[in-house]
Write a protein that holds these residues in place. Structure first.
Motif, PDB file in Angstrom:
ATOM      1  N   ILE A 329       0.854  -1.184   0.000  1.00  0.00           N
ATOM      2  CA  ILE A 329       0.000   0.000   0.000  1.00  0.00           C
ATOM      3  C   ILE A 329       0.892   1.236   0.000  1.00  0.00           C
ATOM      4  N   ASP A 330       0.352   2.336  -0.503  1.00  0.00           N
ATOM      5  CA  ASP A 330       1.160   3.556  -0.603  1.00  0.00           C
ATOM      6  C   ASP A 330       1.457   4.172   0.760  1.00  0.00           C
ATOM      7  N   LEU A 331       0.462   4.188   1.650  1.00  0.00           N
ATOM      8  CA  LEU A 331       0.632   4.956   2.885  1.00  0.00           C
ATOM      9  C   LEU A 331      -0.143   4.306   4.030  1.00  0.00           C
ATOM     10  N   PHE A 332       0.490   4.236   5.187  1.00  0.00           N
ATOM     11  CA  PHE A 332      -0.199   3.838   6.419  1.00  0.00           C
ATOM     12  C   PHE A 332      -0.256   5.046   7.341  1.00  0.00           C
ATOM     13  N   TYR A 361      -7.306   0.125  13.422  1.00  0.00           N
ATOM     14  CA  TYR A 361      -8.652   0.152  14.001  1.00  0.00           C
ATOM     15  C   TYR A 361      -8.730  -0.637  15.319  1.00  0.00           C
ATOM     16  N   LEU A 362      -7.572  -1.055  15.842  1.00  0.00           N
ATOM     17  CA  LEU A 362      -7.555  -1.897  17.039  1.00  0.00           C
ATOM     18  C   LEU A 362      -6.937  -1.188  18.240  1.00  0.00           C
ATOM     19  N   LYS A 363      -6.830   0.128  18.175  1.00  0.00           N
ATOM     20  CA  LYS A 363      -6.313   0.925  19.297  1.00  0.00           C
ATOM     21  C   LYS A 363      -4.891   0.522  19.689  1.00  0.00           C
ATOM     22  N   ARG A 364      -4.067   0.168  18.696  1.00  0.00           N
ATOM     23  CA  ARG A 364      -2.682  -0.201  18.975  1.00  0.00           C
ATOM     24  C   ARG A 364      -1.875   1.021  19.406  1.00  0.00           C
ATOM     25  N   LYS A 365      -0.783   0.766  20.115  1.00  0.00           N
ATOM     26  CA  LYS A 365       0.174   1.809  20.425  1.00  0.00           C
ATOM     27  C   LYS A 365       0.882   2.214  19.137  1.00  0.00           C
ATOM     28  N   VAL A 366       1.607   3.320  19.168  1.00  0.00           N
ATOM     29  CA  VAL A 366       2.298   3.798  17.966  1.00  0.00           C
ATOM     30  C   VAL A 366       3.275   2.743  17.438  1.00  0.00           C
ATOM     31  N   LYS A 367       4.036   2.103  18.341  1.00  0.00           N
ATOM     32  CA  LYS A 367       4.984   1.073  17.906  1.00  0.00           C
ATOM     33  C   LYS A 367       4.260  -0.067  17.194  1.00  0.00           C
ATOM     34  N   PHE A 370       3.296   0.915  13.650  1.00  0.00           N
ATOM     35  CA  PHE A 370       4.403   0.852  12.692  1.00  0.00           C
ATOM     36  C   PHE A 370       4.693  -0.595  12.288  1.00  0.00           C
ATOM     37  N   LYS A 371       4.521  -1.527  13.217  1.00  0.00           N
ATOM     38  CA  LYS A 371       4.677  -2.940  12.869  1.00  0.00           C
ATOM     39  C   LYS A 371       3.602  -3.369  11.867  1.00  0.00           C
ATOM     40  N   ASP A 374       4.562  -2.265   8.497  1.00  0.00           N
ATOM     41  CA  ASP A 374       5.555  -3.180   7.918  1.00  0.00           C
ATOM     42  C   ASP A 374       4.893  -4.423   7.344  1.00  0.00           C
ATOM     43  N   ARG A 375       3.945  -4.984   8.094  1.00  0.00           N
ATOM     44  CA  ARG A 375       3.258  -6.196   7.623  1.00  0.00           C
ATOM     45  C   ARG A 375       2.479  -5.944   6.333  1.00  0.00           C
ATOM     46  N   LEU A 376       1.999  -4.719   6.168  1.00  0.00           N
ATOM     47  CA  LEU A 376       1.245  -4.359   4.966  1.00  0.00           C
ATOM     48  C   LEU A 376       2.139  -3.886   3.830  1.00  0.00           C
ATOM     49  N   ASN A 377       3.474  -3.907   4.073  1.00  0.00           N
ATOM     50  CA  ASN A 377       4.436  -3.428   3.067  1.00  0.00           C
ATOM     51  C   ASN A 377       4.138  -1.995   2.631  1.00  0.00           C
ATOM     52  N   ALA A 378       3.763  -1.163   3.584  1.00  0.00           N
ATOM     53  CA  ALA A 378       3.478   0.239   3.257  1.00  0.00           C
ATOM     54  C   ALA A 378       4.747   0.928   2.768  1.00  0.00           C
ATOM     55  N   LEU A 379       4.611   1.700   1.703  1.00  0.00           N
ATOM     56  CA  LEU A 379       5.760   2.449   1.192  1.00  0.00           C
ATOM     57  C   LEU A 379       6.091   3.633   2.095  1.00  0.00           C
ATOM     58  N   TYR A 380       5.054   4.269   2.642  1.00  0.00           N
ATOM     59  CA  TYR A 380       5.236   5.429   3.511  1.00  0.00           C
ATOM     60  C   TYR A 380       4.336   5.304   4.731  1.00  0.00           C
ATOM     61  N   THR A 381       4.722   6.000   5.792  1.00  0.00           N
ATOM     62  CA  THR A 381       3.846   6.207   6.943  1.00  0.00           C
ATOM     63  C   THR A 381       3.784   7.702   7.242  1.00  0.00           C
TER      64      THR A 381
END
Length: 420
Positions: A329-332, A361-367, A370-371, A374-381
Motif C-alpha cells: 500500500i502507498d501509505l499507512f 482500528y484496534l487501538k494499537r500503540k504507535v509502535k 508501525f509494525k 511493515d506487515r502491509l508493506n506500506a511504502l510510507y507512513t
C-alpha cells in the motif's frame, strides 16, 4: 462446520497478488499478438458440449456438472472454453467481420468432476486462445509461438513442446478404420471405456491411462502413415515455421488429443522438472477444422490452446521460481486516540485521489501501528498527532530507506504520486 467442496480451493489474500500478476501478464502477452478478450457464460446448453467436445469423450461421459433449469432444460457448467467461444463466434456472426481471422482469448473458471490430483481441481481457472477464420500454417506457428512465449516469459526452462499432425477429416477417417481393424482382435483385453470407444472414437484408445502399456497400443498404426498429401504438406510447413521462429519441439506420432474436433496440428506443452508429478502436461491444443459446422456454423477453421493457471503455478513452484507479485500500500496513517477522525478524513481524501492506504482500528500503540505498516508493506507512513494537525506539518517516512520529509497536508497526495 461446512467445508469447501472436494476438488476446489480458496485462493486467499496472501495468494491473490500472484494470481493477479499471472492473469495480467497473460492478458498483456495476448494483446501483443492482437488477440481480443471474450467472456462467455459459465453455463451453457448441455448439447453444446455433447456436440462440440464429443459425446464419446471422458469430459462428456464422466466429468461434466449437468443440471436441469426451472424450464427443464439441460444445462452444464462449462468444462472447457473452445466450444463456448465457437458458439459465440457463430451466434454473433463474427465470420462477417472485416478483420479476419478473429483472434480471441479468455480467462475463467471451468468445471470437471475428476479425481483430485496435485495441480488438478474440479473447479480450475483456464486461460485460452482461439484464432478462427484462417487455415494457414503461419497462424499455427503464431499460436505455438505465443504458447512458448507465455511459459518462457515466467522463467520456466524445463519445457518440452510435443507436436503431431492428425491430418484432415479424410486422413482421420482412414486412420480410424485402420485402428478399428488393429484393435478388434484384442479389444477384450482393454478396459470398458476403450471397448466402448472402439467404433465411436478409437483414437482415444491410444491415450488411455489405464491401457497405455498394452502391447497392441505400442504396435498400433501411426497417423503419419495415413496422412494424405495435403495434410503432409501442411504439417511440413508448420514445422518449417517453428524452425524459423527458433521454437524447439519434439515430434510424437502417438499424440492424437482426445477431443473429436481436432484436425491437422495437435500439440502439448510438458514440464520435465523433476518432482512436478506423474502428469507432466501443462497445456494442450490444436487445430479444429469442422467444429464450426458441427455446431451449425459456417465452414471456417480454427486453432487454439488452453492452459490451467493452477498447473502453471505448480510448474513455477517445481522450478523454484518466485514471482515478485507483492502489492504494497502507498501509505499507512498512524493515529492517536484523539486524532482517529482526522485519520478517517485523510484516508478518504487519499483514496479518492487513487492512493492506497490504511490505518489502525484496534487501538494499537504507535509502535504496534508501525509494525502493522511493515506487515502491509506500506511504502510510507505518516503520523497524525495533535501537534502535527495544529501546525499542518506532517512527517512522511519512507519505510524502506527511513528517510523523512515534512509536508503540509495538501501536498501529501502530490508527493506520493510523484514518487510512486
Amino acid at each position: 462446520m461446512i467445508n469447501i467442496p472436494r476438488g476446489t480451493q480458496d485462493i486467499l489474500p496472501k495468494d491473490t497478488p500472484t494470481w493477479r500478476y499471472v492473469e495480467s501478464k497473460l492478458n498483456e502477452i495476448a494483446a501483443t499478438y492482437n488477440y481480443k478478450e471474450i467472456r462467455t457464460p459459465m453455463f451453457e446448453s448441455t448439447d453444446l458440449f455433447a456436440r462440440g467436445v464429443g459425446d464419446s469423450t471422458d469430459i462428456v461421459q464422466k466429468e461434466m456438472y449437468t443440471f436441469k433449469d426451472k424450464s427443464d432444460r439441460s444445462m452444464t457448467l462449462r468444462p472447457e472454453g473452445t466450444a463456448a467461444v465457437v458458439r459465440s463466434y457463430i451466434e454473433n456472426k463474427m465470420h462477417g467481420d472485416a478483420n479476419q481471422p478473429i483472434k480471441l482469448y479468455y480467462t475463467g473458471p471451468m468445471f470437471r468432476y475428476e479425481r483430485k490430483q496435485k495441480g488438478r481441481y474440479r473447479q480450475f481457472v483456464q486461460f485460452g486462445v482461439e484464432a478462427i477464420g484462417a487455415e494457414n500454417p503461419a497462424i499455427d506457428a503464431e499460436v505455438l509461438h505465443m504458447l512458448y512465449h507465455i511459459y518462457t516469459s515466467f522463467g520456466l526452462k524445463s519445457l518440452k513442446l510435443v507436436i503431431n499432425s492428425i491430418g484432415d477429416m479424410d486422413s482421420r477417417t482412414e486412420y480410424k478404420e485402420a485402428l478399428v481393424k488393429h484393435f478388434t482382435p484384442h479389444i477384450g483385453e482393454f478396459c470398458q471405456d476403450c471397448q466402448n470407444r472402439l467404433h465411436s472414437n478409437p483414437m482415444r484408445i491410444l491415450d488411455c491411462k489405464v491401457d497405455k502399456d498394452q502391447p497392441s497400443v505400442k504396435t498400433a498404426p501411426k497417423i503419419s502413415d495415413y496422412l494424405n498429401d495435403y495434410s503432409k504438406n501442411y504439417y511440413e510447413q508448420v514445422k518449417k515455421n517453428l524452425d524459423i521462429l527458433d521454437i524447439p519441439y519434439v515430434e510424437d506420432a502417438s499424440l492424437v488429443r482426445g477431443l473429436d474436433y481436432y484436425t491437422h496440428t495437435a500439440f502439448e506443452m510438458m514440464s520435465e522438472t523433476e518432482g512436478f508429478g506423474a502428469i507432466t502436461t501443462l497445456c494442450g491444443g490444436g487445430r479444429y477444422n469442422g467444429l464450426l459446422e458441427m455446431l451449425d456454423g459456417p465452414s471456417e477453421t480454427g486453432i487454439g490452446f488452453a492452459l490451467s493457471i493452477e498447473r502453471l503455478l505448480l510448474a513455477l513452484e517445481a522450478e523454484g521460481i518466485e514471482l515478485e507479485a507483492e502489492e504494497p500500500i502507498d501509505l499507512f496513517v498512524v493515529t492517536m486516540p484523539d486524532t482517529e477522525t482526522h485519520g478517517l478524513k485523510l484516508l478518504a481524501d487519499l483514496r479518492t485521489s487513487g492512493i492506497s492506504c490504511d490505518m489502525d482500528y484496534l487501538k494499537r500503540k504507535v509502535k504496534g501501528q508501525f509494525k502493522q505498516a511493515d506487515r502491509l508493506n506500506a511504502l510510507y507512513t505518516v503520523v497524525l498527532g495533535s501537534e502535527e494537525i495544529a501546525s499542518n506539518q506532517f512527517k512522511l517516512k519512507e519505510m524502506k530507506s527511513g528517510s523523512e520529509t515534512v509536508l503540509p497536508r495538501e501536498e501529501i497526495i502530490t508527493f506520493i504520486k510523484e514518487r510512486r
